[in-house]
Design a protein around this motif. Structure first.
Motif, PDB file in Angstrom:
ATOM      1  N   THR A  32      40.783  54.327  80.335  1.00 21.14           N
ATOM      2  CA  THR A  32      41.629  55.219  79.292  1.00 21.14           C
ATOM      3  C   THR A  32      40.338  55.202  78.280  1.00 21.14           C
ATOM      4  O   THR A  32      40.930  56.384  77.422  1.00 21.14           O
ATOM      5  CB  THR A  32      42.886  55.417  79.166  1.00 21.14           C
ATOM      6  N   ASN A  33      39.783  54.479  78.026  1.00 15.65           N
ATOM      7  CA  ASN A  33      38.444  54.377  77.088  1.00 15.65           C
ATOM      8  C   ASN A  33      37.542  56.113  76.956  1.00 15.65           C
ATOM      9  O   ASN A  33      36.973  56.446  78.179  1.00 15.65           O
ATOM     10  CB  ASN A  33      37.662  53.272  76.722  1.00 15.65           C
ATOM     11  N   PRO A  34      37.887  56.664  76.386  1.00 17.81           N
ATOM     12  CA  PRO A  34      37.041  57.775  76.625  1.00 17.81           C
ATOM     13  C   PRO A  34      35.434  57.206  76.429  1.00 17.81           C
ATOM     14  O   PRO A  34      34.978  58.325  76.736  1.00 17.81           O
ATOM     15  CB  PRO A  34      37.282  58.799  75.019  1.00 17.81           C
ATOM     16  N   TRP A  35      34.968  56.491  75.509  1.00 17.40           N
ATOM     17  CA  TRP A  35      33.732  56.104  76.191  1.00 17.40           C
ATOM     18  C   TRP A  35      33.197  55.665  76.964  1.00 17.40           C
ATOM     19  O   TRP A  35      32.019  56.647  77.695  1.00 17.40           O
ATOM     20  CB  TRP A  35      33.254  55.001  75.287  1.00 17.40           C
ATOM     21  N   LEU A  37      34.290  56.211  80.132  1.00 14.72           N
ATOM     22  CA  LEU A  37      34.611  57.285  81.142  1.00 14.72           C
ATOM     23  C   LEU A  37      33.629  58.511  80.443  1.00 14.72           C
ATOM     24  O   LEU A  37      33.292  59.394  81.416  1.00 14.72           O
ATOM     25  CB  LEU A  37      36.041  58.738  80.565  1.00 14.72           C
ATOM     26  N   ALA A  38      32.920  58.777  79.304  1.00 10.93           N
ATOM     27  CA  ALA A  38      32.015  59.558  78.358  1.00 10.93           C
ATOM     28  C   ALA A  38      30.769  58.869  79.556  1.00 10.93           C
ATOM     29  O   ALA A  38      29.388  59.461  80.275  1.00 10.93           O
ATOM     30  CB  ALA A  38      31.847  59.616  77.253  1.00 10.93           C
TER      31      ALA A  38
END
Length: 110
Positions: A32-35, A37-38
Motif C-alpha cells: 500500500t506504499n505509494p512510492w 507502487l509508483a
C-alpha cells in the motif's frame, strides 16, 4: 572453507524462520506504499516500452505475489470451518500469476 558458515546459512531457510521473516516484513504496508507502487509502475512501463519481457514478468510476478501474500496473511489461514476463501484466492491468484509469467517469458513474441 568453513562448513559451519554453510550450516548457519541453511538454518535461516527453515520454515519457521521464513514465516517469521515474512511476518516481520509486513507486506501489507509495502503493497500500500505509494512510492513502492509508483516505482513498480514506472519500471513496468519502461519494461513494456523497451520490450524487456523478462523484467516485466519479474515485476508482475513479484508485486503480484507480494499482494497475494499480504491479502492472505491479512485474512488469516485457519481451516477451522473446513475451507478458507483467502487460501482459495491465494491458490487461484498464484495460478494466474504463473500463467502470466509463462506467457510473458516463453509464449509472447514481439
Amino acid at each position: 572453507m568453513d562448513l559451519s558458515r554453510i550450516a548457519d546459512f541453511f538454518r535461516h531457510l527453515r520454515t519457521d524462520e521464513v514465516v517469521r521473516t515474512l511476518q516481520e516484513a509486513n507486506l501489507g504496508e509495502l503493497i500500500t506504499n505509494p512510492w513502492f507502487l509508483a516505482v513498480c509502475g514506472v519500471l513496468a512501463l519502461v519494461a513494456l516500452v523497451m520490450k524487456w519481457r523478462t523484467l516485466l514478468a519479474t515485476l508482475v510476478g513479484c508485486v503480484g505475489f507480494a499482494w497475494l501474500l499480504s491479502y492472505t496473511m491479512g485474512r488469516g489461514t485457519s481451516l477451522e470451518e473446513g475451507t478458507n476463501d483467502a487460501l482459495l484466492v491465494f491458490i487461484g491468484g498464484g495460478v494466474v500469476l504463473v500463467g502470466i509469467v509463462i506467457y510473458l517469458v516463453f509464449i509472447r513474441t514481439d
